[in-house]
Scaffold this motif. Sequence first.
Motif, PDB file in Angstrom:
ATOM      1  N   LYS A   1     -61.946   9.450 126.439  1.00  0.00           N
ATOM      2  CA  LYS A   1     -61.803   8.550 125.299  1.00  0.00           C
ATOM      3  C   LYS A   1     -60.579   7.666 125.447  1.00  0.00           C
ATOM      4  N   LYS A   2     -60.586   6.559 124.722  1.00  0.00           N
ATOM      5  CA  LYS A   2     -59.466   5.618 124.730  1.00  0.00           C
ATOM      6  C   LYS A   2     -58.921   5.484 123.311  1.00  0.00           C
ATOM      7  N   TYR A   3     -57.606   5.416 123.210  1.00  0.00           N
ATOM      8  CA  TYR A   3     -56.966   5.377 121.896  1.00  0.00           C
ATOM      9  C   TYR A   3     -56.271   4.035 121.644  1.00  0.00           C
ATOM     10  N   TYR A   4     -56.965   2.971 122.012  1.00  0.00           N
ATOM     11  CA  TYR A   4     -56.429   1.623 121.790  1.00  0.00           C
ATOM     12  C   TYR A   4     -56.614   1.214 120.326  1.00  0.00           C
ATOM     13  N   GLY A   5     -56.086   0.052 119.986  1.00  0.00           N
ATOM     14  CA  GLY A   5     -56.068  -0.389 118.602  1.00  0.00           C
ATOM     15  C   GLY A   5     -57.447  -0.616 118.009  1.00  0.00           C
ATOM     16  N   ARG A   6     -57.662  -0.011 116.854  1.00  0.00           N
ATOM     17  CA  ARG A   6     -58.907  -0.196 116.106  1.00  0.00           C
ATOM     18  C   ARG A   6     -58.587  -0.247 114.617  1.00  0.00           C
ATOM     19  N   GLY A   7     -59.383  -1.009 113.885  1.00  0.00           N
ATOM     20  CA  GLY A   7     -59.256  -1.027 112.435  1.00  0.00           C
ATOM     21  C   GLY A   7     -58.263  -2.044 111.921  1.00  0.00           C
ATOM     22  N   PRO A   8     -58.083  -2.103 110.595  1.00  0.00           N
ATOM     23  CA  PRO A   8     -57.244  -3.124 109.962  1.00  0.00           C
ATOM     24  C   PRO A   8     -55.789  -3.149 110.426  1.00  0.00           C
ATOM     25  N   LEU A   9     -55.242  -1.985 110.753  1.00  0.00           N
ATOM     26  CA  LEU A   9     -53.866  -1.943 111.272  1.00  0.00           C
ATOM     27  C   LEU A   9     -53.831  -1.546 112.739  1.00  0.00           C
ATOM     28  N   GLN A  10     -55.002  -1.651 113.400  1.00  0.00           N
ATOM     29  CA  GLN A  10     -55.096  -1.397 114.834  1.00  0.00           C
ATOM     30  C   GLN A  10     -54.446  -0.062 115.218  1.00  0.00           C
ATOM     31  N   LEU A  11     -55.003   1.013 114.678  1.00  0.00           N
ATOM     32  CA  LEU A  11     -54.520   2.361 114.968  1.00  0.00           C
ATOM     33  C   LEU A  11     -54.519   2.606 116.472  1.00  0.00           C
ATOM     34  N   THR A  12     -53.396   3.088 116.998  1.00  0.00           N
ATOM     35  CA  THR A  12     -53.275   3.360 118.426  1.00  0.00           C
ATOM     36  C   THR A  12     -52.634   4.733 118.654  1.00  0.00           C
ATOM     37  N   TRP A  13     -52.772   5.223 119.880  1.00  0.00           N
ATOM     38  CA  TRP A  13     -52.197   6.482 120.368  1.00  0.00           C
ATOM     39  C   TRP A  13     -52.966   7.700 119.882  1.00  0.00           C
ATOM     40  N   ASN A  14     -53.060   8.673 120.762  1.00  0.00           N
ATOM     41  CA  ASN A  14     -53.786   9.907 120.482  1.00  0.00           C
ATOM     42  C   ASN A  14     -53.216  10.661 119.288  1.00  0.00           C
ATOM     43  N   TYR A  15     -51.892  10.666 119.133  1.00  0.00           N
ATOM     44  CA  TYR A  15     -51.304  11.430 118.037  1.00  0.00           C
ATOM     45  C   TYR A  15     -51.616  10.805 116.683  1.00  0.00           C
ATOM     46  N   ASN A  16     -51.778   9.490 116.628  1.00  0.00           N
ATOM     47  CA  ASN A  16     -52.179   8.853 115.375  1.00  0.00           C
ATOM     48  C   ASN A  16     -53.657   9.099 115.082  1.00  0.00           C
ATOM     49  N   TYR A  17     -54.499   8.996 116.101  1.00  0.00           N
ATOM     50  CA  TYR A  17     -55.919   9.274 115.899  1.00  0.00           C
ATOM     51  C   TYR A  17     -56.137  10.723 115.474  1.00  0.00           C
ATOM     52  N   GLY A  18     -55.414  11.633 116.099  1.00  0.00           N
ATOM     53  CA  GLY A  18     -55.572  13.038 115.755  1.00  0.00           C
ATOM     54  C   GLY A  18     -55.127  13.338 114.338  1.00  0.00           C
ATOM     55  N   ALA A  19     -53.953  12.848 113.973  1.00  0.00           N
ATOM     56  CA  ALA A  19     -53.421  13.112 112.638  1.00  0.00           C
ATOM     57  C   ALA A  19     -54.250  12.421 111.565  1.00  0.00           C
ATOM     58  N   ALA A  20     -54.646  11.174 111.821  1.00  0.00           N
ATOM     59  CA  ALA A  20     -55.481  10.451 110.857  1.00  0.00           C
ATOM     60  C   ALA A  20     -56.815  11.156 110.667  1.00  0.00           C
ATOM     61  N   GLY A  21     -57.402  11.602 111.775  1.00  0.00           N
ATOM     62  CA  GLY A  21     -58.677  12.304 111.688  1.00  0.00           C
ATOM     63  C   GLY A  21     -58.582  13.579 110.878  1.00  0.00           C
ATOM     64  N   ASN A  22     -57.519  14.345 111.094  1.00  0.00           N
ATOM     65  CA  ASN A  22     -57.324  15.579 110.336  1.00  0.00           C
ATOM     66  C   ASN A  22     -57.172  15.296 108.849  1.00  0.00           C
ATOM     67  N   SER A  23     -56.459  14.230 108.518  1.00  0.00           N
ATOM     68  CA  SER A  23     -56.212  13.896 107.120  1.00  0.00           C
ATOM     69  C   SER A  23     -57.451  13.342 106.435  1.00  0.00           C
ATOM     70  N   ILE A  24     -58.177  12.481 107.147  1.00  0.00           N
ATOM     71  CA  ILE A  24     -59.313  11.773 106.545  1.00  0.00           C
ATOM     72  C   ILE A  24     -60.593  12.585 106.613  1.00  0.00           C
ATOM     73  N   GLY A  25     -60.765  13.310 107.731  1.00  0.00           N
ATOM     74  CA  GLY A  25     -61.965  14.105 107.893  1.00  0.00           C
ATOM     75  C   GLY A  25     -62.941  13.561 108.908  1.00  0.00           C
ATOM     76  N   PHE A  26     -62.420  13.112 110.051  1.00  0.00           N
ATOM     77  CA  PHE A  26     -63.288  12.748 111.170  1.00  0.00           C
ATOM     78  C   PHE A  26     -62.595  13.186 112.451  1.00  0.00           C
ATOM     79  N   ASP A  27     -63.342  13.255 113.541  1.00  0.00           N
ATOM     80  CA  ASP A  27     -62.794  13.740 114.806  1.00  0.00           C
ATOM     81  C   ASP A  27     -62.112  12.594 115.538  1.00  0.00           C
ATOM     82  N   GLY A  28     -60.852  12.378 115.212  1.00  0.00           N
ATOM     83  CA  GLY A  28     -60.127  11.243 115.772  1.00  0.00           C
ATOM     84  C   GLY A  28     -59.919  11.324 117.263  1.00  0.00           C
ATOM     85  N   LEU A  29     -59.728  12.518 117.789  1.00  0.00           N
ATOM     86  CA  LEU A  29     -59.471  12.670 119.218  1.00  0.00           C
ATOM     87  C   LEU A  29     -60.727  12.525 120.061  1.00  0.00           C
TER      88      LEU A  29
END
Length: 234
Positions: free
Chosen positions: A128-156
């Motif tokens: 997988k790639k953790y490049y910028g996505r979404g309105p604030l261009q979420l990047t990096w594995n640690y942001n995807y992982g933490a956001a996923g845990n908080s929101i309820g999707f598999d960010g990693l």
Amino acid sequence: MAALGLKKNLLTLIPVVILALVLVPGNVKGQNSVADIVTDDFFNGILNQASGDCPGKSFYTRAAFLSALSSYNEFGSGSADESKREVAAFFANVAHETGSLCYIEEINGASQDYCDETNTQYPCNPDKKYYGRGPLQLTWNYNYGAAGNSIGFDGLNSPETVATDPVISFKTALWFWMTNVHQVLNQGFGATIRAINGAIECNGGNPGAVQSRIQYYTQYCNQLGVAPGDNLSC
């Protein structure tokens, strides 16, 4: 008897209406709420700043933003002016990051390495790639992982969800904002730039990008009829 029945029905509905109003988050309902500030005209005005063939025009919607907003009650919950400035600051950074809601994914993002292998809490999926996505261009594995845990999707393992589900996409932006940016709003708009991309843009790193964010912010403040405040730059 028909009139009496109608009266009884209305009396039955009143508690339901009151309960519904109680359950709607304060930042979505009522005078000077975020929903009142982010009108169709305001949101579509941002979209219309982008060119006609933008993928974001059929992805980002006001309805998706308001749906995501219902999970973040503290966003825009200050005074009328504070709420307007927070909305202006959020969408100014969004407009800069996405070209006025034009881009869903970072241009040439797949060629970038956004895997922090030192972060063992949120290890990268090598497929997988953790490049910028979404309105604030979420990047990096640690942001995807933490956001996923908080929101309820598999960010990693499913980071592409941020580019395919518009509500989750806005939720990641609001999650990042409330986690990293909301608390510095009282320091001025420049502090929001520093919280989002300060290491690259602030202190002379990229003055053009800083000025772009400031221009969007002052434009939206003017539209909303609120003073932008001090400390606009970083």
